[in-house]
Design an enzyme around this catalytic site. Structure first.
Site, PDB file in Angstrom:
ATOM      1  N   ASN A 148       2.245   8.368  17.057  1.00  0.00           N
ATOM      2  CA  ASN A 148       3.356   7.620  16.462  1.00  0.00           C
ATOM      3  C   ASN A 148       4.309   7.043  17.506  1.00  0.00           C
ATOM      4  O   ASN A 148       5.010   6.081  17.243  1.00  0.00           O
ATOM      5  CB  ASN A 148       4.141   8.515  15.499  1.00  0.00           C
ATOM      6  CG  ASN A 148       4.565   9.811  16.137  1.00  0.00           C
ATOM      7  OD1 ASN A 148       3.736  10.650  16.468  1.00  0.00           O
ATOM      8  ND2 ASN A 148       5.864   9.969  16.347  1.00  0.00           N
ATOM      9  N   HIS A 206       6.516   6.308   2.980  1.00  0.00           N
ATOM     10  CA  HIS A 206       7.544   5.391   3.479  1.00  0.00           C
ATOM     11  C   HIS A 206       7.135   4.602   4.718  1.00  0.00           C
ATOM     12  O   HIS A 206       7.879   3.726   5.145  1.00  0.00           O
ATOM     13  CB  HIS A 206       8.872   6.134   3.699  1.00  0.00           C
ATOM     14  CG  HIS A 206       8.903   7.059   4.874  1.00  0.00           C
ATOM     15  ND1 HIS A 206       9.510   6.722   6.051  1.00  0.00           N
ATOM     16  CD2 HIS A 206       8.421   8.301   5.049  1.00  0.00           C
ATOM     17  CE1 HIS A 206       9.404   7.740   6.907  1.00  0.00           C
ATOM     18  NE2 HIS A 206       8.737   8.708   6.310  1.00  0.00           N
ATOM     19  N   CYS A 330      12.696  11.084  13.887  1.00  0.00           N
ATOM     20  CA  CYS A 330      13.144  12.443  13.590  1.00  0.00           C
ATOM     21  C   CYS A 330      13.904  13.035  14.775  1.00  0.00           C
ATOM     22  O   CYS A 330      14.661  13.964  14.623  1.00  0.00           O
ATOM     23  CB  CYS A 330      11.942  13.326  13.259  1.00  0.00           C
ATOM     24  SG  CYS A 330      10.738  12.527  12.209  1.00  0.00           S
TER      25      CYS A 330
END
Ligand SMILES: Cc1ncc(COP(=O)(O)O)c(C=O)c1O
Length: 391
Positions: A148, A206, A330
């Protein structure tokens, strides 16, 4: 005007998903109730599960709707660990996983699990030979399909084959990959024996245009997994709790739209991304592209700006109306160097000097132009910030 280049953190709600969400949100009835209203609700829920299963390449019963990636990953890892074969005590953990995986495994390690780390190479790709060796007689293994942060794509088939060969249950985190890479749970499970090989795969809504708070864990019929949540017997008893019909409907529609758009959108984004990378390198000659230059997520441009402080850079670009990220969202509130960049063999200083631009459905030439226009000045000022920070 705002230029949003942080689609990997979260992306726009698709209109089709919003419509499905609103329509299903009008339904009154708990899908577990046996009266007519409940059964009407259940029909919509199960139809969404079937549609999601077609997209994910699994049987409907294997789709466990969750609140997203973090819950799916926790459910898979904690559940597989709790149901591990007797005599096994180790978890195979590559070094550049998402924090939801790293922190779940760290919690299991505090409870006695032994961690078998697997290195990644300089591009952030999992070392497959080390992964195969670590998997021997392990309790479970986990791996990212695509990273990611730096966007590097791992070989999901090779990971699944290695787990099958070792007879170990494997969880794949497909959160960043789904919608950009062709992924079929069934195809990846080919020839896997009951309870081993690929047994679970996490996807979130999402990142593909469904509402935040939606997603799924695909759990093979034969997987041995203990439930994390206790209560009702919903979803094979693996995820107790009244089911979110509107979320399931929106998620299923978003999966379909993402898959329908996948090839054309990947091509479009890769072109934009390459222009972005070229433009940044021209403006900042010292900038270095991290991750695999070609085998990467189509919307991902992850750059190292030597000497500049990533957080300052992010702030300065934000002042210019540009949203980018220093790492996974995050972690955004915490000034930590990227563990992914350090796992790739870079220094802590380098790991603090990176910025990720991620493109998505709203991305257009104007976004790329805005970054190219602003980046030179921002890097010069963020490098000043580094000097000031040291003194
Ligand atoms: C690879 C990866 N795994 C897991 C997650 C967590 O997913 P969620 O935000 O749906 O909890 C993210 C979110 O950024 C991610 O990028």
């Amino acid at each position: 005007m705002r230029f949003y280049l942080d689609h990997a953190a979260t992306t726009l709600l698709r209109p089709q998903a919003r419509d499905a969400w609103l329509a299903a949100g009008q339904i009154i009835g708990n899908a577990s109730s046996t009266h007519g209203a409940g059964q009407d609700a259940r029909r919509v829920l199960e139809e969404s599960r079937e549609r999601a299963a077609v997209m994910l390449g699994c049987d409907p019963i294997e789709v466990v709707f969750t609140s997203g990636g973090t819950e799916s990953i926790n459910t898979a890892l904690q559940g597989l660990w709790a149901a591990r074969p007797s005599g096994t005590d180790s978890i195979v953990l590559p070094d550049a996983e998402h924090h939801s995986t790293m922190d779940t495994v760290a919690a299991l390690a505090r409870g006695g699990a032994r961690v078998r780390p697997v290195p990644v190479d300089g591009a952030g790709r999992i070392d497959m030979a080390a992964f195969a060796i670590a998997s021997e007689s392990a309790a479970l293994a986990t791996a990212l399909v695509a990273n990611n942060e730096v966007g590097t794509v791992n070989d999901a088939s090779a990971l699944a084959r290695a787990a099958t060969a070792a007879g170990v249950p494997l969880h794949l985190d497909a959160v960043a990959a789904w919608g950009y890479l062709p992924l079929s749970f069934r195809a990846l499970r080919a020839d896997a024996p009951a309870g081993a090989g690929l047994v679970a795969m996490s996807v979130t809504g999402h990142k593909i245009g469904a509402p935040v708070g939606t997603g799924a864990l695909v759990v093979a019929r034969s997987a041995r997994m203990t439930a994390l949540l206790h209560g009702g017997a919903q979803q094979r008893g693996l995820r107790a709790g009244t089911q979110d019909i509107a979320g399931a409907a929106a998620f299923a529609v978003a999966l379909e739209c993402a898959e329908a758009d996948r090839e054309a959108e990947s091509t479009r984004l890769a072109l934009l991304r390459d222009r972005l990378i070229d433009g940044i390198r021209k403006s900042v000659p010292g900038a270095e592209l991290l991750g695999d230059p070609s085998d990467r997520l189509p919307g991902n441009a992850h750059l190292l700006f030597p000497g500049a402080v990533g957080e300052s850079l992010q702030f300065l670009l934000d002042m210019a109306g540009i949203a980018a990220s220093t790492g996974s969202a995050c972690q955004a509130g915490v000034a930590e160097p990227s563990h992914v960049v350090m796992a790739m063999g870079r220094s802590e200083r380098d790991a603090r000097s990176v910025l990720r631009f991620s493109l998505g459905s709203s991305s257009a030439d104007a976004d790329v132009d805005a970054v190219i226009a602003a980046i030179g000045d921002a890097v010069a000022r963020a490098s000043g910030a580094h000097t000031a920070e040291r003194s």
